[in-house]
Design an enzyme around this catalytic site. Structure first.
Site, short mmCIF file in Angstrom:
data_model
loop_
_atom_site.label_atom_id
_atom_site.label_comp_id
_atom_site.label_asym_id
_atom_site.label_seq_id
_atom_site.Cartn_x
_atom_site.Cartn_y
_atom_site.Cartn_z
N ARG A 175 0.85 -1.19 0.00
CA ARG A 175 0.00 0.00 0.00
C ARG A 175 0.89 1.24 0.00
O ARG A 175 1.03 1.92 1.00
CB ARG A 175 -0.88 -0.03 1.25
CG ARG A 175 -2.21 0.65 1.03
CD ARG A 175 -3.12 0.39 2.15
NE ARG A 175 -2.42 0.31 3.41
CZ ARG A 175 -2.94 -0.08 4.56
NH1 ARG A 175 -4.16 -0.47 4.61
NH2 ARG A 175 -2.24 -0.10 5.68
N LYS A 181 6.51 -17.61 9.25
CA LYS A 181 5.94 -17.78 10.58
C LYS A 181 5.45 -16.42 11.11
O LYS A 181 5.94 -15.40 10.61
CB LYS A 181 6.96 -18.40 11.51
CG LYS A 181 8.12 -17.46 11.86
CD LYS A 181 9.04 -18.17 12.77
CE LYS A 181 9.92 -17.30 13.55
NZ LYS A 181 9.50 -16.18 14.27
N HIS A 215 13.49 -20.50 8.82
CA HIS A 215 14.79 -20.18 8.21
C HIS A 215 15.94 -20.94 8.85
O HIS A 215 17.01 -21.04 8.27
CB HIS A 215 15.02 -18.65 8.16
CG HIS A 215 15.48 -18.05 9.45
ND1 HIS A 215 14.63 -17.75 10.48
CD2 HIS A 215 16.71 -17.68 9.87
CE1 HIS A 215 15.32 -17.21 11.47
NE2 HIS A 215 16.59 -17.15 11.13
N LYS A 241 19.90 -23.01 7.27
CA LYS A 241 21.28 -22.76 7.72
C LYS A 241 22.15 -23.97 7.42
O LYS A 241 21.75 -25.11 7.68
CB LYS A 241 21.30 -22.45 9.22
CG LYS A 241 20.64 -21.12 9.56
CD LYS A 241 20.80 -20.77 11.02
CE LYS A 241 19.92 -19.61 11.41
NZ LYS A 241 20.56 -18.30 11.33
N GLU A 264 20.34 -14.93 22.17
CA GLU A 264 20.52 -13.71 21.37
C GLU A 264 20.95 -12.59 22.29
O GLU A 264 20.50 -12.52 23.44
CB GLU A 264 19.21 -13.33 20.69
CG GLU A 264 18.75 -14.34 19.67
CD GLU A 264 17.55 -13.81 18.91
OE1 GLU A 264 17.76 -13.27 17.81
OE2 GLU A 264 16.44 -13.92 19.41
N HIS A 290 11.96 -22.98 15.42
CA HIS A 290 13.38 -23.26 15.27
C HIS A 290 13.89 -24.34 16.23
O HIS A 290 14.56 -25.28 15.84
CB HIS A 290 14.23 -22.00 15.47
CG HIS A 290 13.78 -20.82 14.67
ND1 HIS A 290 13.18 -20.94 13.44
CD2 HIS A 290 13.84 -19.48 14.92
CE1 HIS A 290 12.90 -19.73 12.97
NE2 HIS A 290 13.28 -18.83 13.85
N LYS A 308 16.33 -13.41 24.73
CA LYS A 308 16.86 -12.16 24.19
C LYS A 308 17.71 -11.52 25.28
O LYS A 308 17.50 -11.77 26.47
CB LYS A 308 15.71 -11.19 23.86
CG LYS A 308 14.69 -11.75 22.88
CD LYS A 308 15.00 -11.33 21.47
CE LYS A 308 13.95 -11.80 20.49
NZ LYS A 308 14.48 -12.04 19.16
C1 BG6 Z 1 13.31 -15.14 14.08
C2 BG6 Z 1 12.68 -14.59 15.35
O1 BG6 Z 1 12.57 -16.22 13.61
O2 BG6 Z 1 14.63 -15.55 14.34
C3 BG6 Z 1 13.52 -13.48 15.92
O3 BG6 Z 1 11.38 -14.11 15.07
C4 BG6 Z 1 14.96 -13.89 16.07
O4 BG6 Z 1 12.98 -13.04 17.17
C5 BG6 Z 1 15.48 -14.51 14.76
O5 BG6 Z 1 15.73 -12.76 16.42
C6 BG6 Z 1 16.87 -15.05 14.92
O6 BG6 Z 1 17.37 -15.48 13.69
P1 BG6 Z 1 18.92 -15.73 13.50
O7 BG6 Z 1 19.03 -16.33 12.13
O8 BG6 Z 1 19.59 -14.40 13.63
O9 BG6 Z 1 19.35 -16.66 14.58
#
Ligand code: BG6
Length: 514
Positions: free
Chosen positions: A68, A175, A205, A209, A243, A267, A365
């Site tokens: 949009r 997701k 994702h 990897k 993270e 994941h 986090k």
């Molecule tokens: C995502 C999450 O799927 O994966 C995020 O929604 C997270 O919260 C991210 O930060 C981490 O991905 P990666 O590849 O950096 O480990």
């Protein structure tokens, strides 16, 4: 102007000694919804450029953005250009960009705008004419799940979901696949009502990897790991996704979702499945997914969710020499939010191979550092023919799959300390991707987008896997919600709440310090 073909041989990024046949996608385009989002800018657009740069996209490949915004093709092209310049993995090459940008189109409109979707259908048909995309189109839905239904119905209404004979249409969904089991089922019904199951590609994702795929190579291409990969030798498994970042500008998505729904449901449970599954009959999509589903269906929750799970929320602290705010002070987070930014759980896998071997999962986090790893920790030797003092510093053997950032595998075992006495201490043997291979690892999204365009589904979870993951998570989420209290606090830059340590201590174990 006709697009320039980038042949494999002309591509300077390809090692000429590499004799493997490149997997190059056939004629096609990708239509992207959600192009104004962070994911599109940071990951998806750069991945498309990187694929083009590696010579893996077909000559007339086209990228269509839908949003949009009052943009013309060139405006969208500029957005893609900036994203590529800032985030692409491979070097910028003017001729690759020029060829890619010739196929960039933009369709302005909102999801409920019939005319905009009619224009999209006309644009896609035009690409088939002008750029030889052959009627093959992938629709990437990088949008909130609340809009999936509208977009799928629009694609169906204007004929975009049904391919002409010999062509294909695929839908890619990001997701979260729902909020719980029930909503995941509803979502699936919506999508599969329009696209057949084998045209639906669900992105996790982590499966793109390299190190995650290497887990399968490690287990099933070698002889020395599999014989000890069971409850006779394995004491427990720890899967960590830590993270150092906070939630950044993602409060709108994250608050109310939390760590478990954000990354454990997908994941971490996928990592568990790959670590624990049986050897598939072959590596085709059906057999790999079947084994993952089997093992996920054998996962059992702790009897007591109070002691077998832990959740936390970061408070203000220091990270990388900088003062950082607590979760409740983040922009867009409700001051009384009960969303967890840390979650840990103990799961069991009810099978002959794994009975009695706990799998501990944790994620958070604002932890001490960014690291994802799977540590398979072995039992102690049943007998040590040394004096007690000789083995005081001997820990447990371990195989650690380092998913990121220092990609590789570590073996930890005891070795004699040099000297006149017998003293055994832990040492590590390392395989590092950077040291062993000249190729750098592609980004997960490069691999996954290429697989979508090639129509190869093994790395995409089937709906049954998604359902199994929600079956595991739902009771935990319900239990946490029923407690009606804020998660335990932990200081940013640390390693999570004390309750997570207690979870391990009760079992006589410790979290590894990655
Ligand atoms: C995502 C999450 O799927 O994966 C995020 O929604 C997270 O919260 C991210 O930060 C981490 O991905 P990666 O590849 O950096 O480990």
């Amino acid at each position: 102007m006709s697009p320039r073909r980038i042949t494999a041989d002309a591509n300077p990024l390809r090692d000429p000694r590499d004799k493997r046949l490149p997997r190059i996608a056939g004629p096609c385009s990708m239509v992207m919804f959600g192009v104004t989002g962070d994911l599109a800018r940071r990951k998806l657009m750069p991945a498309i450029y990187d694929l083009a740069n590696r010579g893996l996209l077909p000559p007339g490949f086209s990228l269509v953005g839908f949003a949009r915004r009052d943009w013309a093709d060139q405006d969208f092209g500029k957005i893609v250009y900036e994203a590529v310049k800032e985030h692409a993995r491979t070097p910028f090459r003017e001729e690759v960009w020029r060829s890619l940008s010739e196929g960039i189109r933009f369709v302005p409109g909102s999801f409920d705008d019939d005319a905009a979707f009619d224009l999209l259908a006309a644009t896609v048909a035009e690409l088939d004419e002008q750029r030889g995309t052959g009627g093959n189109h992938a629709f990437y839905l990088s949008i909130p799940p609340g809009s999936f239904a509208t977009v799928c119905q629009q694609l169906e209404r204007c004929g975009l979901s049904s391919p002409a004979h010999g062509a294909w249409r695929r839908v890619v969904i990001e997701k979260p696949f729902g909020h719980d089991l029930e909503s995941a089922r509803e979502l699936n019904a919506i999508v599969e009502n329009v696209f057949p199951a084998d045209s639906v590609f669900r992105i996790d994702h982590y499966l793109g990897k390299e190190t995650v795929q290497n887990l399968l190579a490690l287990r099933f291409a070698n002889t020395m790991f599999e014989p000890v990969w069971n409850n006779r030798y394995v004491d427990h498994v720890q899967i960590t996704m830590a993270e150092d970042i906070g939630i950044g500008g993602r409060a709108g998505y994250y608050d109310g979702i939390g760590a478990a729904r954000d990354v454990i449901q997908n994941h971490l449970l996928q990592l568990l499945a790959l670590t624990a599954m049986e050897e598939p009959v072959s590596f085709d999509a059906h057999n790999v997914r079947l084994e993952k589903e089997k093992v996920l269906s054998a996962v059992q929750l702790p009897h007591d969710l109070a002691t077998g799970t832990a959740r936390g929320q970061y408070s203000a602290g220091w990270q990388g020499g900088e003062r950082v705010v607590g979760y409740l002070e983040e922009d867009g987070v409700a001051a009384d939010s009960r969303t967890e930014t840390y979650a840990a759980l103990r799961l069991d896998v009810d099978s002959r191979r794994w009975a009695g071997v706990p799998f501990y999962l944790r994620t958070g986090k604002r932890l001490g550092k960014r690291v994802t790893e799977i540590a398979v920790v072995f039992t102690r030797a049943p007998h040590l023919p040394f004096a007690d003092t000789a083995t005081e510093e001997l820990g447990q053997n371990a195989v650690v799959i380092r998913v990121q950032p220092d990609e590789g595998v570590t073996l930890r075992f005891g070795a004699k300390v040099p000297g006149a006495q017998m003293e055994v201490r832990d040492v590590s043997m390392d395989f590092g991707y950077g040291r062993s291979f000249t190729e750098s690892s592609p980004e997960a999204y490069e691999r996954l987008i290429l697989d979508v365009l090639l129509g190869e589904p093994p790395l995409f979870p089937r709906h049954e896997e998604v359902e199994q993951s929600w079956r595991i998570l739902d009771p935990i989420e319900k239990y946490w919600a029923s407690k009606g209290r804020t998660p335990d606090q932990y200081v940013a830059g640390g390693w999570g709440p004390a309750s997570a340590d207690d979870l391990m201590h009760r079992d006589g174990r410790e979290w590894r310090l990655p």
